[in-house]
Motif scaffolding. Structure first.
Motif, short mmCIF file in Angstrom:
data_model
loop_
_atom_site.label_atom_id
_atom_site.label_comp_id
_atom_site.label_asym_id
_atom_site.label_seq_id
_atom_site.Cartn_x
_atom_site.Cartn_y
_atom_site.Cartn_z
N PRO A 68 0.82 -1.22 0.00
CA PRO A 68 0.00 0.00 0.00
C PRO A 68 0.84 1.27 0.00
O PRO A 68 0.43 2.27 -0.59
CB PRO A 68 -0.81 -0.13 1.30
N ASN A 69 2.01 1.22 0.64
CA ASN A 69 2.88 2.40 0.65
C ASN A 69 3.39 2.72 -0.75
O ASN A 69 3.54 3.90 -1.11
CB ASN A 69 4.07 2.18 1.59
N ASP A 70 3.67 1.68 -1.55
CA ASP A 70 4.07 1.91 -2.93
C ASP A 70 2.97 2.67 -3.67
O ASP A 70 3.24 3.64 -4.40
CB ASP A 70 4.32 0.58 -3.66
N LEU A 71 1.76 2.23 -3.47
CA LEU A 71 0.61 2.84 -4.14
C LEU A 71 0.40 4.28 -3.69
O LEU A 71 0.17 5.18 -4.52
CB LEU A 71 -0.64 2.02 -3.85
N VAL A 72 0.50 4.52 -2.39
CA VAL A 72 0.32 5.87 -1.85
C VAL A 72 1.39 6.82 -2.40
O VAL A 72 1.09 7.95 -2.79
CB VAL A 72 0.37 5.84 -0.31
N ASN A 73 2.63 6.37 -2.44
CA ASN A 73 3.71 7.20 -2.96
C ASN A 73 3.51 7.55 -4.42
O ASN A 73 3.77 8.69 -4.85
CB ASN A 73 5.06 6.51 -2.77
N ILE A 74 3.03 6.60 -5.21
CA ILE A 74 2.76 6.85 -6.62
C ILE A 74 1.62 7.86 -6.77
O ILE A 74 1.71 8.80 -7.56
CB ILE A 74 2.42 5.54 -7.36
#
Length: 211
Positions: A68-74
Motif C-alpha cells: 500500500p505504501n508503494d501505491l500511496v507514494n505513486i
C-alpha cells in the motif's frame, strides 16, 4: 413634454443602458474566463488520472507495486500532494474503484484475462487497507468523525452516548439533504436566468447606442 426634457430623458436612458451594457460585458467575460479555467482544471485532473491508471496498470502487471505504501507514494507523486495532506485516501480509493470497474469492464487496454484476477485481488486489498487506516474516508469530516465515535461507543457498550450520537448524525443528514435540495433548486434557475440577463443587457445596450 418639450424637446429639452425629452432630450434629458433620452440621455438618462442611454446612460443607464450604457452602464448595463458594460456590466453585461464584464459579466460575460467573467463567465467565459471562469469556464475556461474550470475546463482547464478538469482537463489537467483527467490527465493525472490517466497517468495514474497507466502507472498502476504497469505496476500491478509487472508486480513492481507490492505494498500500500508503494501505491500511496505513486498517487502522491502523480497528484503532487504534500506530505501534510491527510485526506488523500478518499481520492485514492475513488480512483482505485474506478480503475477496478473499468478493468472488469474491459475498458482499459493492455490487461489480459490472466492478469485481471491478480489486479482485482490487489486493488481490493489496497482499498480494504485504506478503509481500515482511515474509516469512512469517503465521507465529509463531520460525518466521518461522528461515525468513528459511533463505532467507539458501540465497541464500549455505551448505549446512551451511542443513541445521542446517532440522533446527531440524523440531524446532520437531514441538514445536508435540505441544503442539497436548496442548492439544486437555485442552480436549476440561476444559470438560465443569468444567460437571459446577459443577452437582454447586451441587446438593450446595443439598441441604446444607436438611438
Amino acid at each position: 413634454m418639450d424637446t429639452e426634457n425629452l432630450g434629458e430623458l433620452l440621455n438618462i436612458f442611454n446612460d443607464n443602458f450604457a452602464k448595463s451594457f458594460i456590466i453585461g460585458v464584464i459579466t460575460g467575460v467573467y463567465a467565459i474566463t471562469a469556464s475556461y479555467f474550470l475546463k482547464k482544471y478538469r482537463r489537467k485532473k483527467l490527465e493525472k488520472k490517466k497517468e495514474f491508471f497507466e502507472i498502476l496498470k504497469e505496476g500491478l502487471i509487472n508486480e513492481t507495486i507490492q505494498t500500500p505504501n508503494d501505491l500511496v507514494n505513486i498517487y502522491k507523486g502523480v497528484t503532487n500532494l504534500s506530505t501534510e495532506d491527510i485526506s488523500y485516501r478518499y481520492g485514492l480509493n475513488k480512483w482505485l474503484r474506478e480503475f477496478l470497474a473499468k478493468s472488469i469492464g474491459n475498458k482499459i487496454d493492455g490487461i489480459d484475462k490472466k492478469d485481471l484476477f491478480k489486479i482485482k485481488e490487489k486493488i481490493s486489498l489496497f482499498i480494504e487497507h485504506n478503509e481500515k487506516i482511515s474509516p469512512f474516508s469517503d465521507l465529509p469530516d463531520t460525518e466521518r468523525n461522528m461515525l468513528t465515535d459511533i463505532n467507539s461507543f458501540s465497541d464500549n457498550g455505551d448505549k446512551v452516548a451511542l443513541k445521542r450520537k446517532v440522533k446527531e448524525l440524523g440531524n446532520i443528514i437531514q441538514t445536508r439533504y435540505d441544503e442539497q435540495k436548496k442548492l439544486e433548486s437555485q442552480t436549476r434557475w440561476s444559470i438560465p436566468l443569468a444567460i437571459i440577463g446577459v443577452i437582454l443587457t447586451v441587446v438593450f445596450g446595443i439598441i441604446s447606442i444607436f438611438q
